[in-house]
Design a protein around this motif. Sequence first.
Motif, PDB file in Angstrom:
ATOM      1  N   LEU A 115       0.805  -1.218   0.000  1.00  0.00           N
ATOM      2  CA  LEU A 115       0.000   0.000   0.000  1.00  0.00           C
ATOM      3  C   LEU A 115       0.840   1.271   0.000  1.00  0.00           C
ATOM      4  N   VAL A 116       2.041   1.210   0.572  1.00  0.00           N
ATOM      5  CA  VAL A 116       2.875   2.414   0.685  1.00  0.00           C
ATOM      6  C   VAL A 116       4.245   2.234   0.035  1.00  0.00           C
ATOM      7  N   SER A 117       4.383   1.220  -0.791  1.00  0.00           N
ATOM      8  CA  SER A 117       5.707   0.890  -1.338  1.00  0.00           C
ATOM      9  C   SER A 117       6.325   2.033  -2.136  1.00  0.00           C
ATOM     10  N   THR A 118       5.531   2.780  -2.869  1.00  0.00           N
ATOM     11  CA  THR A 118       6.082   3.888  -3.649  1.00  0.00           C
ATOM     12  C   THR A 118       6.758   4.899  -2.733  1.00  0.00           C
ATOM     13  N   GLY A 119       6.105   5.249  -1.649  1.00  0.00           N
ATOM     14  CA  GLY A 119       6.680   6.210  -0.709  1.00  0.00           C
ATOM     15  C   GLY A 119       7.887   5.659   0.025  1.00  0.00           C
ATOM     16  N   LEU A 120       7.855   4.368   0.356  1.00  0.00           N
ATOM     17  CA  LEU A 120       8.989   3.759   1.062  1.00  0.00           C
ATOM     18  C   LEU A 120      10.252   3.749   0.204  1.00  0.00           C
ATOM     19  N   HIS A 121      10.096   3.639  -1.099  1.00  0.00           N
ATOM     20  CA  HIS A 121      11.249   3.574  -1.997  1.00  0.00           C
ATOM     21  C   HIS A 121      11.607   4.927  -2.605  1.00  0.00           C
ATOM     22  N   SER A 122      10.939   5.979  -2.154  1.00  0.00           N
ATOM     23  CA  SER A 122      11.186   7.315  -2.669  1.00  0.00           C
ATOM     24  C   SER A 122      12.537   7.845  -2.198  1.00  0.00           C
ATOM     25  N   ARG A 123      13.152   8.651  -3.025  1.00  0.00           N
ATOM     26  CA  ARG A 123      14.414   9.310  -2.643  1.00  0.00           C
ATOM     27  C   ARG A 123      14.160  10.589  -1.847  1.00  0.00           C
ATOM     28  N   ASP A 124      12.926  11.062  -1.874  1.00  0.00           N
ATOM     29  CA  ASP A 124      12.547  12.259  -1.123  1.00  0.00           C
ATOM     30  C   ASP A 124      12.370  11.882   0.346  1.00  0.00           C
ATOM     31  N   PRO A 125      13.224  12.416   1.245  1.00  0.00           N
ATOM     32  CA  PRO A 125      13.149  12.032   2.662  1.00  0.00           C
ATOM     33  C   PRO A 125      11.784  12.324   3.298  1.00  0.00           C
ATOM     34  N   GLU A 126      11.155  13.432   2.896  1.00  0.00           N
ATOM     35  CA  GLU A 126       9.853  13.775   3.483  1.00  0.00           C
ATOM     36  C   GLU A 126       8.786  12.773   3.041  1.00  0.00           C
ATOM     37  N   ARG A 127       8.816  12.392   1.789  1.00  0.00           N
ATOM     38  CA  ARG A 127       7.851  11.402   1.283  1.00  0.00           C
ATOM     39  C   ARG A 127       8.069  10.048   1.960  1.00  0.00           C
ATOM     40  N   ARG A 128       9.329   9.703   2.179  1.00  0.00           N
ATOM     41  CA  ARG A 128       9.642   8.447   2.861  1.00  0.00           C
ATOM     42  C   ARG A 128       9.148   8.472   4.305  1.00  0.00           C
ATOM     43  N   ARG A 129       9.380   9.606   5.000  1.00  0.00           N
ATOM     44  CA  ARG A 129       8.893   9.726   6.384  1.00  0.00           C
ATOM     45  C   ARG A 129       7.365   9.613   6.445  1.00  0.00           C
ATOM     46  N   ALA A 130       6.697  10.240   5.474  1.00  0.00           N
ATOM     47  CA  ALA A 130       5.234  10.176   5.434  1.00  0.00           C
ATOM     48  C   ALA A 130       4.765   8.732   5.202  1.00  0.00           C
TER      49      ALA A 130
END
Length: 160
Positions: A115-130
């Motif tokens: 459900l959140v894999s895109t955000g977990l693999h993001s290079r954007d630290p804020e998106r990853r934290r979210a």
Amino acid sequence: LQRDQFLPLKVIRDELDSPRPELRRPRAPTLRAEEGEVDLAELCRRAEVEPDFVRRLEEYDVVAPRIAGGERFYRDSDAEIAVACARIARHGLDARHLRAFRTAAGRQSALLEQLVSTGLHSRDPERRRAAISELEGLATVATELAQLLLLRDLKEAADR
């Protein structure tokens, strides 16, 4: 504990008589916290189990050590898992039976991760934290759902 967690009075008595109160109150789980490590002897002390029991938990992938210099080190969460396994084992279940819990958790984890894999693999630290924050929230809801389903099934069994 008897009403809310359906624990037998003997188990509650054992927990209350435990000389180490940290066994009675596990820490709140989080995905962001750094975890400490313990060696095999400390894990056995905390869980009040023999090394052979821990080896069987490893064999069935219930706990996973990090091996360095020939020594086994376990995350604090693995120590808490071993404590819970020891409590269940007191009722007659062996490590191989506890594998069912690991399998169920793995399936739930994989589903929520999707459900959140895109955000977990993001290079954007804020998106990853979210994404991690969202995953923690999903984990809380999934845990509640799993407990509710388990209790419903156990109530049905008790009513037969």
